[in-house]
Design a protein around this motif. Sequence first.
Motif, PDB file in Angstrom:
ATOM      1  N   THR A  35     -12.605  -2.893   6.381  1.00 27.93           N
ATOM      2  CA  THR A  35     -11.444  -3.021   5.500  1.00 27.93           C
ATOM      3  C   THR A  35     -10.166  -3.347   6.291  1.00 27.93           C
ATOM      4  OG1 THR A  35     -11.023  -0.613   5.619  1.00 27.93           O
ATOM      5  CG2 THR A  35     -12.366  -1.401   3.780  1.00 27.93           C
ATOM      6  N   PHE A  36     -10.049  -2.838   7.507  1.00 24.22           N
ATOM      7  CA  PHE A  36      -8.778  -2.967   8.217  1.00 24.22           C
ATOM      8  C   PHE A  36      -8.360  -4.426   8.474  1.00 24.22           C
ATOM      9  CE2 PHE A  36      -6.077  -2.640  12.135  1.00 24.22           C
ATOM     10  CZ  PHE A  36      -4.966  -2.120  11.497  1.00 24.22           C
TER      11      PHE A  36
ATOM     12  N   GLY B 208       0.830  -1.198   0.000  1.00 19.46           N
ATOM     13  CA  GLY B 208       0.000   0.000   0.000  1.00 19.46           C
ATOM     14  C   GLY B 208       0.866   1.250   0.000  1.00 19.46           C
ATOM     15  N   VAL B 209       0.320   2.352  -0.513  1.00 23.21           N
ATOM     16  CA  VAL B 209       1.050   3.623  -0.514  1.00 23.21           C
ATOM     17  C   VAL B 209       0.133   4.738  -0.035  1.00 23.21           C
ATOM     18  CG1 VAL B 209       2.500   5.213  -1.820  1.00 23.21           C
ATOM     19  CG2 VAL B 209       2.365   2.810  -2.522  1.00 23.21           C
ATOM     20  N   GLU B 210       0.591   5.464   0.984  1.00 21.66           N
ATOM     21  CA  GLU B 210      -0.143   6.599   1.535  1.00 21.66           C
ATOM     22  C   GLU B 210       0.727   7.846   1.465  1.00 21.66           C
ATOM     23  OE1 GLU B 210      -2.967   5.156   5.140  1.00 21.66           O
ATOM     24  OE2 GLU B 210      -0.826   5.093   5.579  1.00 21.66           O
ATOM     25  N   PRO B 211       0.107   9.024   1.480  1.00 25.70           N
ATOM     26  CA  PRO B 211       0.908  10.237   1.660  1.00 25.70           C
ATOM     27  C   PRO B 211       1.419  10.284   3.101  1.00 25.70           C
ATOM     28  CG  PRO B 211      -1.407  10.773   1.134  1.00 25.70           C
ATOM     29  CD  PRO B 211      -1.348   9.306   1.389  1.00 25.70           C
TER      30      PRO B 211
ATOM     31  N   ALA C 292       4.852   5.244   3.057  1.00 22.64           N
ATOM     32  CA  ALA C 292       4.368   6.630   3.050  1.00 22.64           C
ATOM     33  C   ALA C 292       5.320   7.477   2.219  1.00 22.64           C
ATOM     34  CB  ALA C 292       4.278   7.164   4.476  1.00 22.64           C
ATOM     35  N   VAL C 293       4.759   8.350   1.388  1.00 18.40           N
ATOM     36  CA  VAL C 293       5.585   9.126   0.451  1.00 18.40           C
ATOM     37  C   VAL C 293       5.349  10.623   0.619  1.00 18.40           C
ATOM     38  CG1 VAL C 293       5.761   7.293  -1.275  1.00 18.40           C
ATOM     39  CG2 VAL C 293       3.822   8.884  -1.344  1.00 18.40           C
ATOM     40  N   ARG C 294       6.341  11.383   0.190  1.00 15.85           N
ATOM     41  CA  ARG C 294       6.279  12.841   0.301  1.00 15.85           C
ATOM     42  C   ARG C 294       5.395  13.440  -0.792  1.00 15.85           C
ATOM     43  NH1 ARG C 294      11.755  11.669   1.117  1.00 15.85           N
ATOM     44  NH2 ARG C 294      12.295  12.295  -0.995  1.00 15.85           N
ATOM     45  N   GLU C 295       4.875  14.625  -0.515  1.00 17.96           N
ATOM     46  CA  GLU C 295       4.000  15.305  -1.473  1.00 17.96           C
ATOM     47  C   GLU C 295       4.688  15.508  -2.825  1.00 17.96           C
ATOM     48  OE1 GLU C 295       0.574  16.475  -0.974  1.00 17.96           O
ATOM     49  OE2 GLU C 295       0.977  14.852   0.427  1.00 17.96           O
ATOM     50  N   GLU C 296       5.953  15.930  -2.786  1.00 19.59           N
ATOM     51  CA  GLU C 296       6.627  16.237  -4.057  1.00 19.59           C
ATOM     52  C   GLU C 296       6.834  14.975  -4.902  1.00 19.59           C
ATOM     53  OE1 GLU C 296       7.732  16.960  -0.997  1.00 19.59           O
ATOM     54  OE2 GLU C 296       9.911  16.752  -0.820  1.00 19.59           O
ATOM     55  N   SER C 297       6.935  13.813  -4.236  1.00 19.07           N
ATOM     56  CA  SER C 297       7.069  12.564  -5.000  1.00 19.07           C
ATOM     57  C   SER C 297       5.753  12.220  -5.707  1.00 19.07           C
ATOM     58  CB  SER C 297       7.450  11.409  -4.064  1.00 19.07           C
ATOM     59  OG  SER C 297       8.585  11.738  -3.309  1.00 19.07           O
ATOM     60  N   ILE C 298       4.629  12.516  -5.047  1.00 20.75           N
ATOM     61  CA  ILE C 298       3.325  12.244  -5.660  1.00 20.75           C
ATOM     62  C   ILE C 298       3.145  13.104  -6.912  1.00 20.75           C
ATOM     63  CG2 ILE C 298       0.823  12.297  -5.297  1.00 20.75           C
ATOM     64  CD1 ILE C 298       1.417  12.090  -2.241  1.00 20.75           C
ATOM     65  N   VAL C 299       3.482  14.374  -6.786  1.00 25.71           N
ATOM     66  CA  VAL C 299       3.343  15.299  -7.921  1.00 25.71           C
ATOM     67  C   VAL C 299       4.266  14.891  -9.063  1.00 25.71           C
ATOM     68  CG1 VAL C 299       3.683  17.688  -8.654  1.00 25.71           C
ATOM     69  CG2 VAL C 299       2.581  17.197  -6.461  1.00 25.71           C
ATOM     70  N   GLU C 300       5.499  14.532  -8.731  1.00 22.49           N
ATOM     71  CA  GLU C 300       6.460  14.133  -9.764  1.00 22.49           C
ATOM     72  C   GLU C 300       6.017  12.830 -10.435  1.00 22.49           C
ATOM     73  OE1 GLU C 300       8.749  15.513 -11.264  1.00 22.49           O
ATOM     74  OE2 GLU C 300      10.056  13.965 -12.122  1.00 22.49           O
TER      75      GLU C 300
ATOM     76  N   THR D 241      -3.236   4.312   7.878  1.00 20.47           N
ATOM     77  CA  THR D 241      -3.213   2.855   7.739  1.00 20.47           C
ATOM     78  C   THR D 241      -1.848   2.286   8.135  1.00 20.47           C
ATOM     79  OG1 THR D 241      -4.931   2.883   6.048  1.00 20.47           O
ATOM     80  CG2 THR D 241      -3.538   0.923   6.137  1.00 20.47           C
ATOM     81  N   ARG D 242      -0.772   2.970   7.734  1.00 20.17           N
ATOM     82  CA  ARG D 242       0.557   2.508   8.142  1.00 20.17           C
ATOM     83  C   ARG D 242       0.678   2.507   9.668  1.00 20.17           C
ATOM     84  NH1 ARG D 242       6.356   5.421   7.107  1.00 20.17           N
ATOM     85  NH2 ARG D 242       5.199   7.084   8.119  1.00 20.17           N
ATOM     86  N   ARG D 243       0.230   3.593  10.281  1.00 15.62           N
ATOM     87  CA  ARG D 243       0.280   3.671  11.750  1.00 15.62           C
ATOM     88  C   ARG D 243      -0.594   2.608  12.404  1.00 15.62           C
ATOM     89  NH1 ARG D 243      -0.058   9.906  13.825  1.00 15.62           N
ATOM     90  NH2 ARG D 243       0.766  10.884  11.945  1.00 15.62           N
ATOM     91  N   SER D 244      -1.758   2.379  11.809  1.00 18.45           N
ATOM     92  CA  SER D 244      -2.678   1.388  12.379  1.00 18.45           C
ATOM     93  C   SER D 244      -2.077  -0.017  12.316  1.00 18.45           C
ATOM     94  CB  SER D 244      -4.013   1.426  11.629  1.00 18.45           C
ATOM     95  OG  SER D 244      -4.618   2.699  11.749  1.00 18.45           O
ATOM     96  N   LEU D 245      -1.419  -0.327  11.182  1.00 19.02           N
ATOM     97  CA  LEU D 245      -0.790  -1.649  11.057  1.00 19.02           C
ATOM     98  C   LEU D 245       0.301  -1.819  12.108  1.00 19.02           C
ATOM     99  CD1 LEU D 245      -0.466  -2.212   7.198  1.00 19.02           C
ATOM    100  CD2 LEU D 245      -1.882  -3.514   8.816  1.00 19.02           C
ATOM    101  N   LEU D 246       1.091  -0.770  12.319  1.00 19.94           N
ATOM    102  CA  LEU D 246       2.161  -0.841  13.323  1.00 19.94           C
ATOM    103  C   LEU D 246       1.581  -0.997  14.724  1.00 19.94           C
ATOM    104  CD1 LEU D 246       4.573   1.902  11.889  1.00 19.94           C
ATOM    105  CD2 LEU D 246       4.891  -0.593  11.874  1.00 19.94           C
ATOM    106  N   ALA D 247       0.468  -0.302  14.985  1.00 19.61           N
ATOM    107  CA  ALA D 247      -0.139  -0.334  16.322  1.00 19.61           C
ATOM    108  C   ALA D 247      -0.964  -1.603  16.545  1.00 19.61           C
ATOM    109  CB  ALA D 247      -1.022   0.895  16.515  1.00 19.61           C
ATOM    110  N   GLY D 248      -1.355  -2.258  15.453  1.00 18.21           N
ATOM    111  CA  GLY D 248      -2.202  -3.438  15.593  1.00 18.21           C
ATOM    112  C   GLY D 248      -3.660  -3.094  15.838  1.00 18.21           C
TER     113      GLY D 248
END
Lengths: 304, 304
Positions: free
Chosen positions: B238-239, B197-200, B251-259, B206-213
């Motif tokens: 869904t979780f 999965g990829v989130e901003p 998780a990716v940076r804003e400028e990477s999404i735009v690029e 979702t990344r935090r939720s997976l880490l926290a369980g």
Amino acid sequence: MITLEDVRGAAGRLAPHIHRTPVLSSGSLDRLLGRELLFKSEHLQKTGSFKVRGALNAALQLGGPRGLVTLSSGNHAQGVAFASRVLGVPCVVVMYEDASETKKAAVRSYGAVVVDEGVSRLNGEERVRTIAEERGFHYIHAYDDPHVMAGQGTQALEFTEQTGAPDAVLVAVGGGGMISGIATVIKTVWPETRVIGVEPEAGDDTRRSLLAGERIRLEAPPRTVADGVQTMMPGALTFPVVQKHVDEVLAVREESIVEAQRLMMRHLKQVVEPTAGLPLAPLLEGAELPQRLGLFVCGGNWLP
Amino acid sequence: MITLEDVRGAAGRLAPHIHRTPVLSSGSLDRLLGRELLFKSEHLQKTGSFKVRGALNAALQLGGPRGLVTLSSGNHAQGVAFASRVLGVPCVVVMYEDASETKKAAVRSYGAVVVDEGVSRLNGEERVRTIAEERGFHYIHAYDDPHVMAGQGTQALEFTEQTGAPDAVLVAVGGGGMISGIATVIKTVWPETRVIGVEPEAGDDTRRSLLAGERIRLEAPPRTVADGVQTMMPGALTFPVVQKHVDEVLAVREESIVEAQRLMMRHLKQVVEPTAGLPLAPLLEGAELPQRLGLFVCGGNWLP
């Protein structure tokens, strides 16, 4: 004059090297404009434009040139650079000094050397001929060359194999290389289909030339967003083909070209360059056009 | 939990109404990034986004609702409006008052009524439930609905029929409807393929939720150019699917999404929305990824 056989020969020559591009359509755009629109999609071609067809067809018939050289600030430059890679020979592209750095970088990315220092619309042609003579490179003209015209016609040959005859086809007109190739194919395969050229009002040299019965030269390079058709006069070799095969040439306003490009991006979800909006633009100005239309999308080298 | 059979059922239900979208690729982009990239192209789907799959799959199983209602300022709104047209019933879309007029106009163009007066992130859900109760309309949730999840999975089912197994697939993550459907299919058909999965970074719930369980809620709606994934917390339904089937979330940076969006437009010549840049963005940040990648392009509702 070129013939359908010339175009067939070009198609066989090009097949191993380029894409057979799809014909795309959009139900929502058809409903919006009340027509059936078939877009022959050369923005998906190698180099992002149909220009590679003509350039490569010419290059493949040279019998081992030392190198290639051309004058172009647009898609033909990338077409010739691509052709030089296929042949494995060096390539020089003469570009106007004021052409954008983006375009120069694109040409360099295909391995060509860009010559631009002091190059203007007044001395560009001379610079090319000097390089051609001094280095023994072959000059591939952007449109006034029968091999280039036949190469451009191959997109129409594919189109005739991909769909049934439309009532008319619409084609952007610059120097006339594209429309002379396309018209030769269409009028031979589908004699009942109208072939309609489209120019910006700002650069309607071909429309004026057809009305005058002889080639008319504009007084200055046209200022238009359609930067792929900024020629000042039809070609000596292309014009007789246009006179013979093209039914009419329409001229459209700048805002129609921009809106056409926008509609194609919005409905087809395709990135096309402003010049590719030309064939659709007459529909936005209420031009009298039949129901089923083929539109030739010249290129997609544009970044929002 | 949903199963491959749920997705197969959805695919049969949807087939008469929507497109089977192509898998596109670009030689120049592959060379640039040193990978083999396969883009499942839902920007070419009806309504310009995959969201119509889930919305219509849910709507087709309602047994004749009086009408449909939903809360969405994005592509799900158009999906539900499209579904209501297929069913021939009225549709109300509750949109935040500050959503763009362009988006409201797009939803109205599908024949839906937009309710936006005084609608905010605080009272939106309540407004939908009131309309649903008062008018007897069915509320189709944007992601937390097994029929929606199964519908979104159909794009992955098509993908498995269109190409061989990639080493990994990359999927944008908002509420989790898309990735839960896709992951269910991929992990059943191709167990060796990683699902990523990829989130901003700005909205990595979702990344935090997976880490926290457990499901973690962000303190505020994420501010990101990827406006299709502005949820604050993974869905209750869904979780668990994400926990079971998704290998990791980046998780990716804003400028990477735009690029990434820019690269897709430049090389694929396709108009995609910023959120569609998410799956490509990790490659621009040097993420360790295998060679052959499937990327799910969520939509193309964006105008330069």
